[in-house]
Design a protein around this motif. Sequence first.
Motif, mmCIF file in Angstrom:
data_model
loop_
_atom_site.group_PDB
_atom_site.id
_atom_site.type_symbol
_atom_site.label_atom_id
_atom_site.label_comp_id
_atom_site.label_asym_id
_atom_site.label_seq_id
_atom_site.Cartn_x
_atom_site.Cartn_y
_atom_site.Cartn_z
ATOM 1 N N MET A 153 20.898 45.957 31.662
ATOM 2 C CA MET A 153 19.434 45.887 31.556
ATOM 3 C C MET A 153 19.007 46.052 30.106
ATOM 4 O O MET A 153 19.764 46.558 29.266
ATOM 5 C CB MET A 153 18.794 46.973 32.421
ATOM 6 C CG MET A 153 18.978 48.383 31.899
ATOM 7 S SD MET A 153 18.532 49.687 33.076
ATOM 8 C CE MET A 153 20.147 50.020 33.820
ATOM 9 N N THR A 154 17.793 45.617 29.819
ATOM 10 C CA THR A 154 17.193 45.794 28.498
ATOM 11 C C THR A 154 15.887 46.552 28.653
ATOM 12 O O THR A 154 14.981 46.109 29.374
ATOM 13 C CB THR A 154 16.915 44.446 27.816
ATOM 14 O OG1 THR A 154 18.123 43.702 27.720
ATOM 15 C CG2 THR A 154 16.339 44.661 26.420
ATOM 16 N N LEU A 155 15.802 47.693 28.002
ATOM 17 C CA LEU A 155 14.560 48.473 27.958
ATOM 18 C C LEU A 155 13.811 48.099 26.692
ATOM 19 O O LEU A 155 14.392 48.101 25.606
ATOM 20 C CB LEU A 155 14.869 49.974 27.960
ATOM 21 C CG LEU A 155 13.700 50.917 27.636
ATOM 22 C CD1 LEU A 155 12.635 50.856 28.718
ATOM 23 C CD2 LEU A 155 14.209 52.343 27.446
ATOM 24 N N VAL A 194 11.505 46.720 31.652
ATOM 25 C CA VAL A 194 12.940 46.772 31.887
ATOM 26 C C VAL A 194 13.357 45.439 32.502
ATOM 27 O O VAL A 194 12.856 45.042 33.559
ATOM 28 C CB VAL A 194 13.332 47.937 32.820
ATOM 29 C CG1 VAL A 194 14.827 47.883 33.130
ATOM 30 C CG2 VAL A 194 12.990 49.271 32.168
ATOM 31 N N ARG A 195 14.258 44.776 31.826
ATOM 32 C CA ARG A 195 14.752 43.471 32.273
ATOM 33 C C ARG A 195 16.157 43.635 32.838
ATOM 34 O O ARG A 195 17.001 44.288 32.209
ATOM 35 C CB ARG A 195 14.768 42.502 31.095
ATOM 36 C CG ARG A 195 15.289 41.125 31.419
ATOM 37 C CD ARG A 195 15.166 40.241 30.197
ATOM 38 N NE ARG A 195 15.573 38.885 30.465
ATOM 39 C CZ ARG A 195 15.135 37.830 29.812
ATOM 40 N NH1 ARG A 195 14.267 38.000 28.825
ATOM 41 N NH2 ARG A 195 15.550 36.623 30.104
ATOM 42 N N ASP A 196 16.400 43.062 34.025
ATOM 43 C CA ASP A 196 17.732 43.147 34.606
ATOM 44 C C ASP A 196 18.176 41.771 35.088
ATOM 45 O O ASP A 196 17.437 40.790 34.965
ATOM 46 C CB ASP A 196 17.775 44.182 35.742
ATOM 47 C CG ASP A 196 16.892 43.815 36.928
ATOM 48 O OD1 ASP A 196 17.090 42.725 37.504
ATOM 49 O OD2 ASP A 196 16.005 44.616 37.288
ATOM 50 N N LYS A 209 14.794 39.323 36.419
ATOM 51 C CA LYS A 209 13.379 39.711 36.479
ATOM 52 C C LYS A 209 13.083 40.737 35.395
ATOM 53 O O LYS A 209 13.993 41.334 34.807
ATOM 54 C CB LYS A 209 13.038 40.303 37.849
ATOM 55 C CG LYS A 209 13.707 41.638 38.141
ATOM 56 C CD LYS A 209 13.253 42.205 39.465
ATOM 57 C CE LYS A 209 13.989 43.502 39.801
ATOM 58 N NZ LYS A 209 15.437 43.334 39.957
ATOM 59 N N VAL A 210 11.800 40.934 35.154
ATOM 60 C CA VAL A 210 11.304 41.990 34.277
ATOM 61 C C VAL A 210 10.306 42.823 35.070
ATOM 62 O O VAL A 210 9.363 42.280 35.659
ATOM 63 C CB VAL A 210 10.617 41.425 33.014
ATOM 64 C CG1 VAL A 210 10.023 42.552 32.186
ATOM 65 C CG2 VAL A 210 11.607 40.623 32.181
ATOM 66 N N VAL A 211 10.525 44.124 35.125
ATOM 67 C CA VAL A 211 9.557 45.044 35.726
ATOM 68 C C VAL A 211 8.834 45.731 34.569
ATOM 69 O O VAL A 211 9.475 46.245 33.653
ATOM 70 C CB VAL A 211 10.245 46.078 36.633
ATOM 71 C CG1 VAL A 211 9.193 46.935 37.335
ATOM 72 C CG2 VAL A 211 11.129 45.388 37.668
ATOM 73 N N TRP A 212 7.517 45.713 34.599
ATOM 74 C CA TRP A 212 6.739 46.198 33.459
ATOM 75 C C TRP A 212 5.672 47.197 33.905
ATOM 76 O O TRP A 212 5.268 47.240 35.059
ATOM 77 C CB TRP A 212 6.060 45.021 32.739
ATOM 78 C CG TRP A 212 5.149 44.226 33.632
ATOM 79 C CD1 TRP A 212 5.459 43.131 34.379
ATOM 80 C CD2 TRP A 212 3.756 44.492 33.882
ATOM 81 N NE1 TRP A 212 4.355 42.699 35.091
ATOM 82 C CE2 TRP A 212 3.305 43.508 34.810
ATOM 83 C CE3 TRP A 212 2.865 45.452 33.427
ATOM 84 C CZ2 TRP A 212 1.992 43.470 35.262
ATOM 85 C CZ3 TRP A 212 1.559 45.418 33.897
ATOM 86 C CH2 TRP A 212 1.125 44.427 34.783
#
Length: 242
Positions: free
Chosen positions: A175-177, A190-192, A233-236
């Motif tokens: 993931m990328t924060l 957070v992108r996973d 997806k990206v959760v924001w």
Amino acid sequence: MTVRCEVNGDGSSLVAALSGGLRLADGSAIREHLLKCLAEQPDALLIDLSAMTVDQPLALSIFKVVLRQAARWPGTPILFCAPCPRTRRLLSTAANHRLPLYPSVEAALTHLHDQRRTVPSISEELLPVAGSTRHARDIATEVCVRWELSDLIAPASLIVTELVANVVDHARTMMTLRLSLRERYLNIAVRDGSPQPPAPALGMPLEAASGRGLLLVNELAYSWGYLPSTTGKVVWAALRRV
């Protein structure tokens, strides 16, 4: 789908070139394409309309939907470029008068160059392991201190903990924060690598979750949601600055 979408990078901006005759049936696919562009969090999204015609004018409403999402998160400017004369007239009607129109992609890029402001941001790659939640909290604390947002340390730390934990528990991918400072908001994303919606899916009763994490996000954030990306997806979430 009668309209095609080709996306190319232009430095730190993305250019989405639409071609074909726009109809109401194209709305869902165009929305998905453009939301995936926003999920990349570019400095700007330029929508090139030079090869697109409008068969059904009501279909233009999809652009307002995308603009509203961009305003909520990630705050990416969207510029509409090079519409033919008829399309420009349709985009300039009262229903669409707020759409920012430019005669060409080059003119839009010139405007961006003149108006560009650096958006402070920090990104970190994280493994899908339990220790990543602690590391994410440390990053959120450090960023809030650096950007003089001491009042947001607690909510930002809680939000990143839940978003990262959701990936660890459900997506189980790298993931990328990313935290970004906008004029009115601190944006957290957070992108996973999983296309599945965050658990529980948005729209379901949060009380149905095994735990209270996403309920906390819902209570703490000014707004939050998720977008599909090219690889997952990206959760924001957005926290309002005082």
